[in-house]
Design an enzyme around this catalytic site. Sequence first.
Site, PDB file in Angstrom:
ATOM      1  CE1 TYR A  59      -3.062  -2.970   0.137  1.00 53.05           C
ATOM      2  CE2 TYR A  59      -3.542  -2.493   2.432  1.00 53.05           C
ATOM      3  CZ  TYR A  59      -3.743  -3.255   1.302  1.00 53.05           C
ATOM      4  OH  TYR A  59      -4.637  -4.296   1.330  1.00 53.05           O
ATOM      5  CG  PHE A 205     -13.085  -4.081  -2.352  1.00 54.99           C
ATOM      6  CD1 PHE A 205     -12.083  -3.227  -1.905  1.00 54.99           C
ATOM      7  CD2 PHE A 205     -13.099  -4.417  -3.704  1.00 54.99           C
ATOM      8  CE1 PHE A 205     -11.111  -2.738  -2.779  1.00 54.99           C
ATOM      9  CE2 PHE A 205     -12.138  -3.937  -4.581  1.00 54.99           C
ATOM     10  CZ  PHE A 205     -11.143  -3.096  -4.122  1.00 54.99           C
ATOM     11  N   PRO A 206     -15.333  -4.311   2.129  1.00 56.88           N
ATOM     12  CG  PRO A 206     -14.989  -3.480   4.271  1.00 56.88           C
ATOM     13  CD  PRO A 206     -14.253  -3.878   3.027  1.00 56.88           C
ATOM     14  CG  LEU A 207     -18.011  -0.001   3.511  1.00 55.98           C
ATOM     15  CD1 LEU A 207     -17.508   1.362   3.972  1.00 55.98           C
ATOM     16  CD2 LEU A 207     -19.403  -0.274   4.064  1.00 55.98           C
TER      17      LEU A 207
HETATM   18  N1  LIG Z   1      -6.408  -8.584   0.571  1.00 57.10           N
HETATM   19  C1  LIG Z   1      -6.640  -7.853  -0.484  1.00 57.10           C
HETATM   20  O1  LIG Z   1      -6.342  -8.239  -1.609  1.00 57.10           O
HETATM   21  C2  LIG Z   1      -7.278  -6.512  -0.320  1.00 57.10           C
HETATM   22  C3  LIG Z   1      -7.758  -5.813  -1.432  1.00 57.10           C
HETATM   23  C4  LIG Z   1      -8.369  -4.584  -1.227  1.00 57.10           C
HETATM   24  C5  LIG Z   1      -8.494  -4.073   0.067  1.00 57.10           C
HETATM   25  N2  LIG Z   1      -7.992  -4.771   1.120  1.00 57.10           N
HETATM   26  C6  LIG Z   1      -8.148  -4.264   2.502  1.00 57.10           C
HETATM   27  O2  LIG Z   1      -9.528  -4.007   2.713  1.00 57.10           O
HETATM   28  C7  LIG Z   1      -9.664  -2.687   3.260  1.00 57.10           C
HETATM   29  C8  LIG Z   1     -10.987  -2.118   2.858  1.00 57.10           C
HETATM   30  O3  LIG Z   1     -11.076  -1.958   1.464  1.00 57.10           O
HETATM   31  P1  LIG Z   1     -11.241  -0.536   0.786  1.00 57.10           P
HETATM   32  O4  LIG Z   1     -10.823   0.529   1.727  1.00 57.10           O
HETATM   33  O5  LIG Z   1     -10.567  -0.571  -0.521  1.00 57.10           O
HETATM   34  O6  LIG Z   1     -12.781  -0.507   0.440  1.00 57.10           O
HETATM   35  P2  LIG Z   1     -14.108  -0.360   1.337  1.00 57.10           P
HETATM   36  O7  LIG Z   1     -13.783  -0.393   2.790  1.00 57.10           O
HETATM   37  O8  LIG Z   1     -15.086  -1.314   0.787  1.00 57.10           O
HETATM   38  O9  LIG Z   1     -14.604   1.083   0.932  1.00 57.10           O
HETATM   39  C9  LIG Z   1     -13.843   2.238   1.131  1.00 57.10           C
HETATM   40  C10 LIG Z   1     -14.585   3.376   0.478  1.00 57.10           C
HETATM   41  O10 LIG Z   1     -15.792   3.597   1.180  1.00 57.10           O
HETATM   42  C11 LIG Z   1     -15.870   4.954   1.621  1.00 57.10           C
HETATM   43  N3  LIG Z   1     -16.409   4.956   2.990  1.00 57.10           N
HETATM   44  C12 LIG Z   1     -15.905   4.357   4.090  1.00 57.10           C
HETATM   45  N4  LIG Z   1     -16.710   4.559   5.157  1.00 57.10           N
HETATM   46  C13 LIG Z   1     -17.737   5.314   4.718  1.00 57.10           C
HETATM   47  C14 LIG Z   1     -18.885   5.863   5.347  1.00 57.10           C
HETATM   48  N5  LIG Z   1     -19.135   5.665   6.644  1.00 57.10           N
HETATM   49  N6  LIG Z   1     -19.747   6.593   4.588  1.00 57.10           N
HETATM   50  C15 LIG Z   1     -19.510   6.808   3.276  1.00 57.10           C
HETATM   51  N7  LIG Z   1     -18.432   6.317   2.625  1.00 57.10           N
HETATM   52  C16 LIG Z   1     -17.557   5.563   3.334  1.00 57.10           C
HETATM   53  C17 LIG Z   1     -14.461   5.486   1.589  1.00 57.10           C
HETATM   54  O11 LIG Z   1     -14.474   6.872   1.258  1.00 57.10           O
HETATM   55  P3  LIG Z   1     -14.017   7.981   2.357  1.00 57.10           P
HETATM   56  O12 LIG Z   1     -12.528   7.925   2.415  1.00 57.10           O
HETATM   57  O13 LIG Z   1     -14.554   9.240   1.778  1.00 57.10           O
HETATM   58  O14 LIG Z   1     -14.663   7.618   3.648  1.00 57.10           O
HETATM   59  C18 LIG Z   1     -13.811   4.672   0.466  1.00 57.10           C
HETATM   60  O15 LIG Z   1     -14.024   5.287  -0.781  1.00 57.10           O
HETATM   61  C19 LIG Z   1      -8.457  -1.941   2.700  1.00 57.10           C
HETATM   62  O16 LIG Z   1      -8.191  -0.773   3.419  1.00 57.10           O
HETATM   63  C20 LIG Z   1      -7.395  -2.978   2.808  1.00 57.10           C
HETATM   64  O17 LIG Z   1      -6.877  -3.000   4.131  1.00 57.10           O
HETATM   65  C21 LIG Z   1      -7.404  -5.964   0.939  1.00 57.10           C
END
Ligand SMILES: NC(=O)c1ccc[n+]([C@@H]2O[C@H](COP(=O)([O-])OP(=O)(O)OC[C@H]3O[C@@H](n4cnc5c(N)ncnc54)[C@H](OP(=O)(O)O)[C@@H]3O)[C@@H](O)[C@H]2O)c1
Length: 280
Positions: A59, A205-207
């Site tokens: 990252y 990608f929980p969201l």
């Molecule tokens: N193992 C793997 O291959 C892999 C791949 C991808 C990700 N990951 C891990 O999974 C974690 C989560 O994935 P992610 O961050 O990509 O996606 P995510 O948690 O599904 O979504 C993040 C997005 O949602 C928005 N968000 C978060 N909370 C919110 C809220 N309360 N209201 C409105 N919008 C909200 C964020 O924007 P704002 O910043 O504006 O809040 C951001 O754009 C990563 O940080 C990483 O640690 C692992």
Amino acid sequence: MEKTFTFDSDLTVNRLGYGTMQLTGDGVWGPVADPDNAVKVIETAIDHGVNFIDTADAYGPFYANLYLRDALKNRPDNHVMVATKVGNTRQGPDVWTPVGVPAYLRQQVEMNLFTLGLDHIDLLQLHRVDPNIPLADQIGVLKDMQDEGKIKHIGLSQVSVDQLKEATAIAPIVSVQNMYNLSNRQDEDVLDYADAHHIAFIPWFPLATGELIKDATLTNIAQKYNASPAQIALAWLLKRSDVILPIPGTKSSDHELQNIQAQDIDLSQADFDALKALAK
Ligand SMILES: NC(=O)c1ccc[n+]([C@@H]2O[C@H](COP(=O)([O-])OP(=O)(O)OC[C@H]3O[C@@H](n4cnc5c(N)ncnc54)[C@H](OP(=O)(O)O)[C@@H]3O)[C@@H](O)[C@H]2O)c1
């Protein structure tokens, strides 16, 4: 619903965690625009009870680890379980290439230790299985580093049930991190296997990277609970299984506080079932 998950007698964490991937530049490449804010978001999470934080050498690369190191340094009294990863190389924005050469994996565990400022890693996840290297060699080097005391627990990311079983024959595997959210539940079989074996299932990608919060059904149900769609999406994951540890990512302290409050939402069975229909 259990609010905590126990990895071992020393490591019980709150299930609602945090993921650092949003704390980087575009395409998960380079530094974030406001590093001070990045550190503050992590501190906010820790101050409100988050003690399970997911990150990775890839990252930035490394920028997210450096912000996490600063936040951990500023909160010396809070024990935070850090889950990091090795095995994905970066060639530019949005470019990811798995490399599982054992010497490289060893190097990256050491780099994680430097950049996180830790003397051991609580949970080291193989970010991707490299199809060109025997799995026994990839897990084997992590097992060696576990025996050396540099890694406490080993996890996997984006694997099948068969790969999970194969890896478990080489070393104990305590977690699996696969893509999973309300709109993408393709890995139900992996989740069910994890549930049956008390393996932590960490849905990435929980969201759905924020896409989910635009969904109309989710928005309608959220209104009933006086909650935001993001909170309901997280509450659904928490209700789905006690082995699920969501790690929503955000650059916003306000969103972080909102996400933490999701653990207090008691979703009815009827709403839980209605939301299941969102999956493609
Ligand atoms: N193992 C793997 O291959 C892999 C791949 C991808 C990700 N990951 C891990 O999974 C974690 C989560 O994935 P992610 O961050 O990509 O996606 P995510 O948690 O599904 O979504 C993040 C997005 O949602 C928005 N968000 C978060 N909370 C919110 C809220 N309360 N209201 C409105 N919008 C909200 C964020 O924007 P704002 O910043 O504006 O809040 C951001 O754009 C990563 O940080 C990483 O640690 C692992």
